[in-house]
Enzyme design. Structure first.
Site, PDB file in Angstrom:
ATOM      1  N   ALA A  12      33.289  58.180  77.190  1.00  0.00           N
ATOM      2  CA  ALA A  12      32.521  57.913  78.413  1.00  0.00           C
ATOM      3  C   ALA A  12      31.067  58.355  78.315  1.00  0.00           C
ATOM      4  O   ALA A  12      30.141  57.558  78.489  1.00  0.00           O
ATOM      5  CB  ALA A  12      33.201  58.576  79.611  1.00  0.00           C
ATOM      6  N   ARG A  23      18.984  50.521  75.353  1.00  0.00           N
ATOM      7  CA  ARG A  23      18.383  49.668  76.385  1.00  0.00           C
ATOM      8  C   ARG A  23      16.996  50.178  76.795  1.00  0.00           C
ATOM      9  O   ARG A  23      16.148  49.418  77.247  1.00  0.00           O
ATOM     10  CB  ARG A  23      19.288  49.600  77.622  1.00  0.00           C
ATOM     11  N   SER A  40      35.097  54.354  71.731  1.00  0.00           N
ATOM     12  CA  SER A  40      35.012  53.966  73.136  1.00  0.00           C
ATOM     13  C   SER A  40      36.346  53.387  73.567  1.00  0.00           C
ATOM     14  O   SER A  40      36.693  52.263  73.194  1.00  0.00           O
ATOM     15  CB  SER A  40      33.896  52.940  73.335  1.00  0.00           C
ATOM     16  N   ALA A  42      39.531  53.498  76.914  1.00  0.00           N
ATOM     17  CA  ALA A  42      39.802  53.801  78.321  1.00  0.00           C
ATOM     18  C   ALA A  42      40.837  54.918  78.408  1.00  0.00           C
ATOM     19  O   ALA A  42      42.038  54.668  78.549  1.00  0.00           O
ATOM     20  CB  ALA A  42      40.304  52.545  79.035  1.00  0.00           C
ATOM     21  N   CYS A  44      41.444  56.902  80.771  1.00  0.00           N
ATOM     22  CA  CYS A  44      42.144  56.909  82.055  1.00  0.00           C
ATOM     23  C   CYS A  44      43.278  55.883  82.080  1.00  0.00           C
ATOM     24  O   CYS A  44      44.169  55.952  82.931  1.00  0.00           O
ATOM     25  CB  CYS A  44      41.163  56.599  83.198  1.00  0.00           C
ATOM     26  N   HIS A  63      35.407  49.244  72.609  1.00  0.00           N
ATOM     27  CA  HIS A  63      34.529  48.867  71.503  1.00  0.00           C
ATOM     28  C   HIS A  63      35.090  49.434  70.209  1.00  0.00           C
ATOM     29  O   HIS A  63      35.663  50.524  70.190  1.00  0.00           O
ATOM     30  CB  HIS A  63      33.114  49.436  71.695  1.00  0.00           C
ATOM     31  N   ASP A 282      32.527  65.787  80.228  1.00  0.00           N
ATOM     32  CA  ASP A 282      33.464  66.837  80.623  1.00  0.00           C
ATOM     33  C   ASP A 282      33.075  68.219  80.096  1.00  0.00           C
ATOM     34  O   ASP A 282      33.551  69.234  80.618  1.00  0.00           O
ATOM     35  CB  ASP A 282      34.881  66.496  80.136  1.00  0.00           C
ATOM     36  N   ALA A 300      35.775  60.265  84.602  1.00  0.00           N
ATOM     37  CA  ALA A 300      35.000  59.285  83.841  1.00  0.00           C
ATOM     38  C   ALA A 300      33.716  58.874  84.558  1.00  0.00           C
ATOM     39  O   ALA A 300      32.696  58.639  83.911  1.00  0.00           O
ATOM     40  CB  ALA A 300      35.858  58.056  83.561  1.00  0.00           C
TER      41      ALA A 300
END
Length: 550
Positions: A12, A23, A40, A42, A44, A63, A282, A300
């Site tokens: 995250a 970016r 990367s 998930a 959760c 990813h 975290d 997250a």
């Protein structure tokens, strides 16, 4: 120009920081190193993948090393652990497959996350035992289930991950036994909310043990777990869901300041006490926007926003992370529990002159097919009316009300404002008076001294101490016959005006209905007729919840 960014940790905070840095600038070089296999994913979603709700493993892998590196023009290293940071030479030492390398940096982000807290349990190493933190953890559990066809899983810890894992086991046809050392599951919630979740879990086939910790584990024909009271629980394997602790050892060795809560201290730009070193996720402490104090919040959402802030600033941008209010949601077999802001106890501890009201109402309209109910505990400051927190449980839409409250808290709104907030309305989605509007009505009336409420806790303690109270049930006769508060007399709300001769004017009269509205109507009628009447907030449903947890 300082253009070398090194990020320790993915997922995250780290991956978001890398993406935002790119970016922000095409002129920086970005290296992201993750000690696990996946940069990367998930996390959760792991319990839902384990339980088969998410069927495809690829769906939780957001990813790959290659796809992330190509999209964001970054060097991405997996299976690579940072073992030392030298702030003087501005170099990070990495270990990968037994090989040691060094990499210089101009800006460094520590996004090492948190690690599962492993309690000291005798025999823990002698039994099949798993955690639920990484993709590898989920893979290990799924593989064990497929090969061994277990019937029972002992889940140690009844917090977010423990409850979600219990639901995952039910989906696998495995009976979960959840052991929580605290007084109730979900210790971060008010007990009056958490007890409803525990009952839902038990109705669904879970065994839930509270106020007891696992003392030892022994492998016999099955695993035998001895609890702190001497009780023995049997299971086929163990899943540790005992919470997490910030992983700060690397930061400590680099001289980065650690806060009182055990996480890395940062400012609003995510800068640590050491120049050019940032922290996010975290591993870092957050500022509570309500209290102004530091806290840990391993979720997250904040990790993503912190990573975004750090990535922007490391690449030459300018962004701040203001802080958190602590919004969370949990679902179990269609039952929803959500919370935002402070609980009543937390508000008192923070120095607020706090109060609370209970409300319960439908999630849609009462005439729409399939409606359910949402029970809410709304916390506010007596002096200012400021909304401080909301805890809720019930049907679909519970999370929506917590989100509404989160926006109100972030905006500094009061319970008086809740009366006037305009929400979307259609019969299948909500009532014309939204649940949060109703909470505002009740809380604001209490502050105006026009609601005349008492808490169900007050009534329960009076009854338990043997005090004789004049209690009036204003529900219908069939409702009263089904269940009632001990010692109550029944007069329907529609008949109160014509039956005042049955009420003793010399004594206070404590009124209740199912959830509070009819009680409020009756109290206003009685007050207008000269009675000293009080409405029990939340009605009999709140009273019996209080009774269960007392």
């Amino acid at each position: 120009m300082n253009n070398r960014i090194v990020i320790i940790g993915g997922v995250a905070a780290g991956a978001t920081a890398a993406a935002k840095a790119r970016r922000t600038s095409e002129d920086v070089s970005i290296t992201m190193a993750e000690k696990g296999r996946y940069i990367s994913f998930a996390n959760c979603g792991l319990p839902y993948y384990t339980g088969g709700v998410i069927e495809s493993r690829s769906d939780i892998l957001l990813h790959t090393r290659q796809s992330f590196g190509q999209r964001f023009n970054a060097e991405v290293l997996t299976g690579t652990e940072a073992v030392n940071i030298d702030p003087k030479s501005k170099r990070v030492t990495f270990s990968s497959g037994g090989k040691i390398t060094e990499k210089p940096y101009d800006k460094l982000l520590i996004a090492t996350g948190a690690k599962t807290f492993i309690p000291k349990i005798d025999g823990l190493d002698s039994v099949p035992c798993f955690t639920m933190r990484t993709v590898e953890d989920a893979d290990g559990i799924k593989d064990f289930i497929e090969k061994n066809r277990p019937q029972t899983a002992l889940i140690i810890g009844g917090g977010f991950i423990g409850v979600e894992t219990a639901e995952a086991m039910l989906h696998c046809g495995i009976k979960p036994v959840v052991a929580e050392a605290a007084d109730e599951i979900m210790p971060n919630l008010p007990k009056i909310i958490a007890v409803n979740l525990r009952e839902k879990m038990e109705e669904s086939g879970c065994t839930v043990v509270t106020k007891k910790f696992v003392r030892s584990l022994r492998k016999a024909e099955r695993i035998e777990a001895e609890l702190s009271d001497g009780q023995t629980v049997q299971a086929d394997f163990v899943i540790l869901c005992t919470g997490v602790r910030p992983e700060v050892e690397l930061a400590v060795s680099a001289g980065v300041q650690i806060g009182e809560k055990g996480g890395i201290l940062t400012n609003e730009r995510m800068e640590t006490s050491v120049q050019d070193i940032y922290a996010a996720g975290d591993a870092a402490e957050k500022t509570n926007l309500i209290t102004g104090k530091k806290m840990l919040l391993p979720l997250a959402g904040p990790a993503n926003r912190e990573g975004r802030t750090a990535g922007c600033n490391m690449a030459g941008g300018d962004m701040v992370f203001k802080g958190v209010i602590g919004s969370s949601v949990l679902g179990f077999q269609g039952f929803v529990v959500a919370q935002t802001g402070l609980t009543y106890e937390q508000a008192l501890a923070a120095g607020f002159d706090a109060d609370y009201v209970y409300t319960e109402d439908v999630n849609t309209t009462s005439y729409y097919p399939g409606h359910g109910y949402i029970f809410m505990m709304t916390v506010f400051d007596r002096k200012t009316g400021r909304l401080l927190g909301l805890s809720a449980c019930g049907a679909e839409g519970t999370e929506k009300r917590a989100d509404e409250a989160a926006v109100a808290i972030y905006s500094g709104l009061t319970v008086y404002d809740l009366e006037h907030l305009e929400f979307c309305y259609a019969p299948q989605f909500a009532s014309a008076k939204d649940n949060l509007n109703i909470a505002g009505f009740v809380a604001a009336n209490s502050l105006r001294s026009t609601g005349f409420t008492v808490t169900p806790e007050f009534i329960y303690e009076k009854i338990r101490s043997g005090a004789k109270l004049q209690i009036l049930d204003v529900r219908s006769a069939p409702e009263f016959a089904a269940y009632a508060i001990e010692g109550a007399v029944n007069i329907s709300v529609n008949d109160v005006r014509n039956c005042t001769d049955k009420i003793d004017r010399s004594l206070p009269v404590y009124v209740y209905c199912a959830v509070g509205f009819r009680g409020y109507l009756a109290v206003r009628t009685l007050r207008n007729l000269g009675f000293e009447a009080f409405n029990i907030t939340g009605g009999i449903e709140a009273y019996f919840r209080v009774k269960k947890i007392s």
